[in-house]
Design a protein around this motif. Structure first.
Motif, PDB file in Angstrom:
ATOM      1  N   ALA A 184       0.862  -1.193   0.000  1.00 20.92           N
ATOM      2  CA  ALA A 184       0.000   0.000   0.000  1.00 20.92           C
ATOM      3  C   ALA A 184       0.888   1.229   0.000  1.00 20.92           C
ATOM      4  N   HIS A 185       0.542   2.189  -0.838  1.00 20.60           N
ATOM      5  CA  HIS A 185       1.348   3.404  -1.011  1.00 20.60           C
ATOM      6  C   HIS A 185       0.479   4.609  -0.643  1.00 20.60           C
ATOM      7  N   VAL A 186       0.854   5.308   0.405  1.00 25.77           N
ATOM      8  CA  VAL A 186       0.166   6.556   0.753  1.00 25.77           C
ATOM      9  C   VAL A 186       1.029   7.684   0.204  1.00 25.77           C
ATOM     10  N   PRO A 187       0.593   8.304  -0.897  1.00 29.15           N
ATOM     11  CA  PRO A 187       1.457   9.295  -1.548  1.00 29.15           C
ATOM     12  C   PRO A 187       1.519  10.600  -0.783  1.00 29.15           C
ATOM     13  N   GLN A 188       2.517  11.408  -1.149  1.00 29.85           N
ATOM     14  CA  GLN A 188       2.600  12.768  -0.631  1.00 29.85           C
ATOM     15  C   GLN A 188       1.284  13.464  -0.968  1.00 29.85           C
ATOM     16  N   GLY A 189       0.755  14.242  -0.051  1.00 25.37           N
ATOM     17  CA  GLY A 189      -0.515  14.901  -0.361  1.00 25.37           C
ATOM     18  C   GLY A 189      -1.689  13.978  -0.108  1.00 25.37           C
ATOM     19  N   ARG A 190      -1.411  12.932   0.725  1.00 28.92           N
ATOM     20  CA  ARG A 190      -2.486  12.134   1.360  1.00 28.92           C
ATOM     21  C   ARG A 190      -3.100  10.986   0.575  1.00 28.92           C
ATOM     22  N   GLY A 191      -3.542  11.216  -0.674  1.00 27.92           N
ATOM     23  CA  GLY A 191      -4.145  10.088  -1.386  1.00 27.92           C
ATOM     24  C   GLY A 191      -5.526   9.721  -0.888  1.00 27.92           C
ATOM     25  N   THR A 192      -6.301  10.727  -0.484  1.00 36.85           N
ATOM     26  CA  THR A 192      -7.717  10.452  -0.221  1.00 36.85           C
ATOM     27  C   THR A 192      -8.515  11.064  -1.374  1.00 36.85           C
ATOM     28  N   ILE A 193      -9.758  10.635  -1.521  1.00 36.05           N
ATOM     29  CA  ILE A 193     -10.596  11.192  -2.581  1.00 36.05           C
ATOM     30  C   ILE A 193     -11.491  12.233  -1.924  1.00 36.05           C
ATOM     31  N   GLY A 194     -11.158  13.502  -2.159  1.00 37.46           N
ATOM     32  CA  GLY A 194     -11.748  14.610  -1.419  1.00 37.46           C
ATOM     33  C   GLY A 194     -13.253  14.706  -1.489  1.00 37.46           C
ATOM     34  N   ARG A 195     -13.824  14.388  -2.650  1.00 30.95           N
ATOM     35  CA  ARG A 195     -15.281  14.606  -2.795  1.00 30.95           C
ATOM     36  C   ARG A 195     -16.065  13.425  -2.228  1.00 30.95           C
ATOM     37  N   LEU A 196     -15.383  12.324  -1.901  1.00 32.57           N
ATOM     38  CA  LEU A 196     -16.084  11.178  -1.299  1.00 32.57           C
ATOM     39  C   LEU A 196     -16.122  11.321   0.218  1.00 32.57           C
ATOM     40  N   SER A 197     -17.093  10.638   0.826  1.00 31.79           N
ATOM     41  CA  SER A 197     -17.171  10.686   2.284  1.00 31.79           C
ATOM     42  C   SER A 197     -16.005   9.891   2.886  1.00 31.79           C
ATOM     43  N   VAL A 198     -15.815  10.111   4.168  1.00 32.22           N
ATOM     44  CA  VAL A 198     -14.782   9.375   4.896  1.00 32.22           C
ATOM     45  C   VAL A 198     -15.026   7.868   4.756  1.00 32.22           C
ATOM     46  N   ASP A 199     -16.282   7.460   4.974  1.00 31.83           N
ATOM     47  CA  ASP A 199     -16.614   6.032   4.881  1.00 31.83           C
ATOM     48  C   ASP A 199     -16.353   5.461   3.492  1.00 31.83           C
ATOM     49  N   ASP A 200     -16.746   6.232   2.467  1.00 30.76           N
ATOM     50  CA  ASP A 200     -16.537   5.743   1.100  1.00 30.76           C
ATOM     51  C   ASP A 200     -15.045   5.610   0.793  1.00 30.76           C
ATOM     52  N   ASN A 201     -14.246   6.527   1.336  1.00 31.67           N
ATOM     53  CA  ASN A 201     -12.804   6.400   1.169  1.00 31.67           C
ATOM     54  C   ASN A 201     -12.299   5.102   1.797  1.00 31.67           C
ATOM     55  N   LEU A 202     -12.811   4.813   2.994  1.00 28.40           N
ATOM     56  CA  LEU A 202     -12.353   3.590   3.680  1.00 28.40           C
ATOM     57  C   LEU A 202     -12.782   2.356   2.888  1.00 28.40           C
ATOM     58  N   HIS A 203     -14.011   2.364   2.397  1.00 36.12           N
ATOM     59  CA  HIS A 203     -14.474   1.215   1.607  1.00 36.12           C
ATOM     60  C   HIS A 203     -13.673   1.076   0.317  1.00 36.12           C
ATOM     61  N   ALA A 204     -13.285   2.220  -0.258  1.00 36.15           N
ATOM     62  CA  ALA A 204     -12.492   2.163  -1.495  1.00 36.15           C
ATOM     63  C   ALA A 204     -11.167   1.439  -1.237  1.00 36.15           C
ATOM     64  N   GLY A 205     -10.655   1.574  -0.018  1.00 37.26           N
ATOM     65  CA  GLY A 205      -9.396   0.899   0.319  1.00 37.26           C
ATOM     66  C   GLY A 205      -9.516  -0.615   0.333  1.00 37.26           C
ATOM     67  N   ALA A 206     -10.753  -1.108   0.441  1.00 40.18           N
ATOM     68  CA  ALA A 206     -10.958  -2.564   0.551  1.00 40.18           C
ATOM     69  C   ALA A 206     -11.514  -3.168  -0.736  1.00 40.18           C
ATOM     70  N   LEU A 207     -11.446  -2.413  -1.834  1.00 40.27           N
ATOM     71  CA  LEU A 207     -12.099  -2.867  -3.074  1.00 40.27           C
ATOM     72  C   LEU A 207     -11.569  -4.206  -3.597  1.00 40.27           C
ATOM     73  N   LEU A 208     -10.305  -4.478  -3.315  1.00 37.08           N
ATOM     74  CA  LEU A 208      -9.741  -5.720  -3.856  1.00 37.08           C
ATOM     75  C   LEU A 208     -10.056  -6.935  -2.980  1.00 37.08           C
ATOM     76  N   ARG A 209     -10.690  -6.688  -1.830  1.00 37.96           N
ATOM     77  CA  ARG A 209     -10.898  -7.798  -0.881  1.00 37.96           C
ATOM     78  C   ARG A 209     -12.248  -8.484  -1.072  1.00 37.96           C
ATOM     79  N   ARG A 210     -12.251  -9.765  -0.786  1.00 39.00           N
ATOM     80  CA  ARG A 210     -13.500 -10.528  -0.893  1.00 39.00           C
ATOM     81  C   ARG A 210     -13.999 -10.985   0.484  1.00 39.00           C
TER      82      ARG A 210
END
Ligand code: ATP
Length: 235
Positions: free
Chosen positions: A79-105
């Protein structure tokens, strides 16, 4: 946890060669900090590991060559957290967290990890429905790290987590790293300008100068090095 090894890595952008024969090892379960002046090649090193910059030489994760494509590297547990954070600003906090788990089953485990992260970072539970862009810099950094953890990586690459943060907030982020390493079974490679703080938290350190490894050793050795003290620690 994973061991990362670079052997004779050369990388750059088009004709501009940035990394010259970089070799380094980030041991299983260690926190290693990559130090160096602006433009020394720290970000480029992380980008080469993540498959974002082409390189020659070898980059091995647990002894196996990493693929050259970012998606494939992520699937290997990087996992790479780039300079400048790497969050998706227009998405909610929860949606950002869920996006982090997209590859998981493993949905049940994903829910359990989400609960753990909300306990660890209560602000992410309090602000679950808020847009990520509305969080403070420190909260966004926490979110970026939490989002990376939602992918259950074995290797976490953090690029200058202190950028733009107040000193106290930066300290909060760094103090967390050993706990995250232990509780989430991570190996951590963290790029940092604030060498003093990074060396207090890290086990090992590598210093880059003009794209070459100038020094490597335990954090205590590097912190005690006269040249390093003069160049990066201001004393
Ligand atoms: P900083 O702390 O300033 O981010 P760094 O040690 O992380 O420094 P890099 O970002 O790896 O350094 O940059 C190393 C060199 O590569 C610099 O000279 C920079 O100008 C150059 N560079 C970085 N990104 C690119 C790019 N996309 N295209 C061309 N050159 C680049």
């Amino acid at each position: 946890m994973s061991t990362l090894e670079l052997h004779g890595v050369h990388a750059g952008y088009g004709k501009a060669q940035v990394l010259h024969d970089v070799s380094l090892r980030v041991g299983d379960g260690s926190i290693t900090t990559l130090l160096g002046a602006n433009g020394a090649g720290k970000t480029t090193t992380l980008r080469a590991v993540s498959g974002l910059v082409r390189f020659t030489g070898q980059i091995l994760l647990d002894g196996r060559q990493v693929p050259a494509a970012p998606d494939a590297v992520a699937r290997l547990g990087v996992a790479h957290v780039p300079q400048g954070r790497g969050t998706i600003g227009r998405l909610s906090v929860d949606d950002n967290l869920h996006a982090g788990a997209l590859l998981r089953r493993d949905r049940a485990q994903v829910r359990a990890d989400l609960r753990r992260l909300r306990e660890l970072f209560p602000v992410l539970a309090e602000r679950a429905r808020s847009q990520a862009a509305g969080l403070s810099g420190g909260e966004q950094q926490m979110l970026a790290i939490a989002r990376a953890l939602m992918g259950r990586p074995s290797l976490l690459l953090l690029d200058e987590p202190s950028l733009g943060l107040a000193p106290l907030v930066t300290k909060e982020v760094f103090v967390l790293l050993p706990r995250l390493r232990d509780e989430w079974a991570l190996t951590v490679l963290v790029v940092e300008q604030n060498a003093d703080l990074a060396l207090r938290v890290a086990d090992h350190a590598v210093v880059l100068e003009s794209g070459r490894v100038a020094l490597a050793g335990t954090a205590a050795e590097i912190a005690g090095h006269d040249e390093i003290r003069r160049a990066y620690l201001g004393n």
